[in-house]
Design a protein around this motif. Structure first.
Motif, PDB file in Angstrom:
ATOM      1  N   THR A 117      34.543 -84.897  97.964  1.00  0.00           N
ATOM      2  CA  THR A 117      33.785 -85.854  98.763  1.00  0.00           C
ATOM      3  C   THR A 117      32.469 -86.194  98.092  1.00  0.00           C
ATOM      4  O   THR A 117      32.064 -85.589  97.098  1.00  0.00           O
ATOM      5  CB  THR A 117      33.524 -85.293 100.170  1.00  0.00           C
ATOM      6  N   THR A 118      31.799 -87.168  98.654  1.00  0.00           N
ATOM      7  CA  THR A 118      30.482 -87.553  98.175  1.00  0.00           C
ATOM      8  C   THR A 118      29.429 -86.697  98.852  1.00  0.00           C
ATOM      9  O   THR A 118      29.657 -86.116  99.918  1.00  0.00           O
ATOM     10  CB  THR A 118      30.213 -89.036  98.477  1.00  0.00           C
ATOM     11  N   SER A 119      28.266 -86.610  98.257  1.00  0.00           N
ATOM     12  CA  SER A 119      27.216 -85.731  98.774  1.00  0.00           C
ATOM     13  C   SER A 119      26.773 -86.116 100.171  1.00  0.00           C
ATOM     14  O   SER A 119      26.447 -85.251 100.986  1.00  0.00           O
ATOM     15  CB  SER A 119      26.002 -85.745  97.827  1.00  0.00           C
ATOM     16  N   ASN A 120      26.788 -87.414 100.499  1.00  0.00           N
ATOM     17  CA  ASN A 120      26.319 -87.820 101.824  1.00  0.00           C
ATOM     18  C   ASN A 120      27.317 -87.466 102.930  1.00  0.00           C
ATOM     19  O   ASN A 120      27.015 -87.603 104.105  1.00  0.00           O
ATOM     20  CB  ASN A 120      25.990 -89.318 101.854  1.00  0.00           C
ATOM     21  N   ARG A 121      28.530 -87.026 102.559  1.00  0.00           N
ATOM     22  CA  ARG A 121      29.499 -86.609 103.575  1.00  0.00           C
ATOM     23  C   ARG A 121      29.466 -85.101 103.794  1.00  0.00           C
ATOM     24  O   ARG A 121      30.070 -84.592 104.740  1.00  0.00           O
ATOM     25  CB  ARG A 121      30.905 -87.056 103.178  1.00  0.00           C
ATOM     26  N   ALA A 126      29.646 -79.896 106.931  1.00  0.00           N
ATOM     27  CA  ALA A 126      28.907 -78.717 107.391  1.00  0.00           C
ATOM     28  C   ALA A 126      28.940 -78.614 108.911  1.00  0.00           C
ATOM     29  O   ALA A 126      29.193 -77.538 109.475  1.00  0.00           O
ATOM     30  CB  ALA A 126      27.465 -78.763 106.889  1.00  0.00           C
ATOM     31  N   GLU A 127      28.697 -79.733 109.588  1.00  0.00           N
ATOM     32  CA  GLU A 127      28.713 -79.719 111.051  1.00  0.00           C
ATOM     33  C   GLU A 127      30.121 -79.461 111.583  1.00  0.00           C
ATOM     34  O   GLU A 127      30.302 -78.774 112.599  1.00  0.00           O
ATOM     35  CB  GLU A 127      28.171 -81.052 111.588  1.00  0.00           C
ATOM     36  N   THR A 128      31.137 -79.983 110.900  1.00  0.00           N
ATOM     37  CA  THR A 128      32.519 -79.747 111.312  1.00  0.00           C
ATOM     38  C   THR A 128      32.875 -78.269 111.179  1.00  0.00           C
ATOM     39  O   THR A 128      33.570 -77.699 112.029  1.00  0.00           O
ATOM     40  CB  THR A 128      33.483 -80.602 110.465  1.00  0.00           C
ATOM     41  N   THR A 129      32.395 -77.637 110.114  1.00  0.00           N
ATOM     42  CA  THR A 129      32.617 -76.205 109.925  1.00  0.00           C
ATOM     43  C   THR A 129      31.973 -75.403 111.053  1.00  0.00           C
ATOM     44  O   THR A 129      32.585 -74.470 111.597  1.00  0.00           O
ATOM     45  CB  THR A 129      32.041 -75.747 108.573  1.00  0.00           C
ATOM     46  N   ASP A 210      41.572 -83.366 109.191  1.00  0.00           N
ATOM     47  CA  ASP A 210      42.212 -84.642 108.884  1.00  0.00           C
ATOM     48  C   ASP A 210      41.186 -85.658 108.396  1.00  0.00           C
ATOM     49  O   ASP A 210      41.477 -86.843 108.256  1.00  0.00           O
ATOM     50  CB  ASP A 210      42.939 -85.186 110.112  1.00  0.00           C
ATOM     51  N   GLY A 211      39.983 -85.172 108.148  1.00  0.00           N
ATOM     52  CA  GLY A 211      38.907 -86.049 107.705  1.00  0.00           C
ATOM     53  C   GLY A 211      37.944 -86.407 108.803  1.00  0.00           C
ATOM     54  O   GLY A 211      36.842 -86.903 108.541  1.00  0.00           O
ATOM     55  N   GLU A 212      38.338 -86.120 110.048  1.00  0.00           N
ATOM     56  CA  GLU A 212      37.492 -86.449 111.185  1.00  0.00           C
ATOM     57  C   GLU A 212      37.184 -85.228 112.051  1.00  0.00           C
ATOM     58  O   GLU A 212      36.088 -85.106 112.591  1.00  0.00           O
ATOM     59  CB  GLU A 212      38.162 -87.531 112.041  1.00  0.00           C
ATOM     60  N   THR A 213      38.134 -84.359 112.191  1.00  0.00           N
ATOM     61  CA  THR A 213      37.946 -83.190 113.042  1.00  0.00           C
ATOM     62  C   THR A 213      38.754 -82.023 112.490  1.00  0.00           C
ATOM     63  O   THR A 213      39.532 -82.182 111.543  1.00  0.00           O
ATOM     64  CB  THR A 213      38.376 -83.500 114.489  1.00  0.00           C
ATOM     65  N   GLU A 250      20.904 -72.599 108.117  1.00  0.00           N
ATOM     66  CA  GLU A 250      19.787 -73.096 108.916  1.00  0.00           C
ATOM     67  C   GLU A 250      20.288 -73.969 110.073  1.00  0.00           C
ATOM     68  O   GLU A 250      19.742 -73.919 111.186  1.00  0.00           O
ATOM     69  CB  GLU A 250      18.827 -73.897 108.033  1.00  0.00           C
ATOM     70  N   ARG A 251      21.315 -74.749 109.810  1.00  0.00           N
ATOM     71  CA  ARG A 251      21.893 -75.589 110.861  1.00  0.00           C
ATOM     72  C   ARG A 251      22.463 -74.726 111.996  1.00  0.00           C
ATOM     73  O   ARG A 251      22.297 -75.043 113.175  1.00  0.00           O
ATOM     74  CB  ARG A 251      23.027 -76.459 110.293  1.00  0.00           C
ATOM     75  N   TYR A 252      23.149 -73.654 111.601  1.00  0.00           N
ATOM     76  CA  TYR A 252      23.745 -72.779 112.608  1.00  0.00           C
ATOM     77  C   TYR A 252      22.658 -72.143 113.477  1.00  0.00           C
ATOM     78  O   TYR A 252      22.782 -72.083 114.710  1.00  0.00           O
ATOM     79  CB  TYR A 252      24.582 -71.699 111.928  1.00  0.00           C
ATOM     80  N   LEU A 253      21.597 -71.655 112.836  1.00  0.00           N
ATOM     81  CA  LEU A 253      20.521 -71.005 113.583  1.00  0.00           C
ATOM     82  C   LEU A 253      19.830 -71.996 114.510  1.00  0.00           C
ATOM     83  O   LEU A 253      19.496 -71.660 115.657  1.00  0.00           O
ATOM     84  CB  LEU A 253      19.514 -70.390 112.609  1.00  0.00           C
TER      85      LEU A 253
END
Length: 305
Positions: A117-121, A126-129, A210-213, A250-253
């Motif tokens: 993927t590209t860096s902006n994705r 990260a949020e999906t993980t 699947d690229g979305e969820t 950091e996002r998780y915290l």
């Protein structure tokens, strides 16, 4: 057939299929540097083809735990593989791990998604993980209420620290290690955070998309009830690139409103365990893993109250 099956593996796989079926091809998954898991293509008597997954886990009892747990998770609505055959040990190699056959889930694992993927994705990945991890934790009450909970190990942070003490070894004489062990003990003793259901391994390769969820969860051999904040430390300690570079910890915290002082004992305990268990040399030998782990240990110590 890039990875030929043994006679035992061939027979185990075909126990799920009608008589006259044949395993015509098998290969490792892209990005995996071990033989297992294997994708196996089976031709049915009517000419149709199906693909299944043959897995062998080196963790003692891991396959047995998965075989008991996956039907429960499926009933609870989690997209997990179906157990098709096994777990069974090859009678000609009785000391080898059990093998188990799973259905194949659709989707691409989040680790490969990061590479392609590209860096902006990466922010989205990260949020999906983190969404995937939160969904596992949300199953805690339901899994606890099921009889399968009796075979799922429970590891509190105090248990993990106790294991560090019992393991001992040369690292206990290292000044920073000894200081961390002494300072983190009273901090861990005050922690009463309830344990949560976890796969025990938040490697993004274990979540499919699947690229979305998130469309699937795999690898439950290390499943346990554990501290809710300790598993995320591996993104730093194991340097799970590239998500470790986009602030996933950091996002998780931030997502769970966990202050630095609360996360610090988790980081210290896991850093201590990694120094002991990863064959990291005690003496300086220009070892990048050693240097990185010690820096994270210092970071954890700086956050202790």
């Amino acid at each position: 057939m890039r990875d030929p099956l043994t006679a035992f593996e061939h027979k185990l796989i075909l126990t799920h299929f009608p008589q006259g079926s044949t395993a015509v091809g098998s290969m490792s998954f892209p990005g995996h540097n071990k033989r297992y898991p294997l994708r196996v293509t089976v031709t049915l008597p009517d000419g149709r083809e199906e693909t299944v997954v043959l897995r062998q886990d080196d963790k003692p009892g891991g396959s047995h735990l998965e075989s008991q747990l996956l039907p429960v998770l499926h009933r609870l609505g989690l997209p997990v593989p179906q157990v098709l055959a096994g777990p069974t040990v090859d009678p000609t190699h009785p000391d080898s791990p059990a093998k188990i056959v799973f259905s194949l889930l659709t989707g691409t694992d989040l680790l490969r998604s990061c590479w392609d993927t590209t860096s902006n994705r990466l922010d989205f990945i990260a949020e999906t993980t983190l969404d995937a991890i939160d969904r596992l934790h949300a199953l805690t009450e339901a899994v606890t209420a099921d009889p399968v909970a009796k075979i799922i190990p429970r590891h509190s942070l105090a248990d993990e620290l106790k294991q560090v003490r019992q393991t001992g070894g040369r690292w206990t004489s290292h000044p920073l290690f000894a200081e961390a062990l002494e300072r983190v003990t009273p901090a861990v003793e005050t922690i009463e955070t309830p344990l949560v259901f976890s796969t025990g391994d938040y490697n993004p390769g274990n979540f499919l998309t699947d690229g979305e969820t998130v469309t699937g969860y795999v690898d439950f051999a290390w499943t346990c009830f554990q501290d809710p904040y300790v598993g995320i430390t591996r993104y730093w300690l194991n340097e799970w690139y590239p998500l470790n570079k986009v602030g996933i910890v950091e996002r998780y915290l931030f997502r769970h409103n966990v202050p630095r002082t609360e996360f610090a004992p988790r980081l210290v305990v896991r850093a201590l365990a990694m120094l002991q268990n990863e064959c990291i040399p005690v003496d300086p030998k220009n070892d990048p893993t050693r240097d990185k782990t010690l820096e994270l240990l210092k970071l954890g110590l700086a956050g202790l109250q």
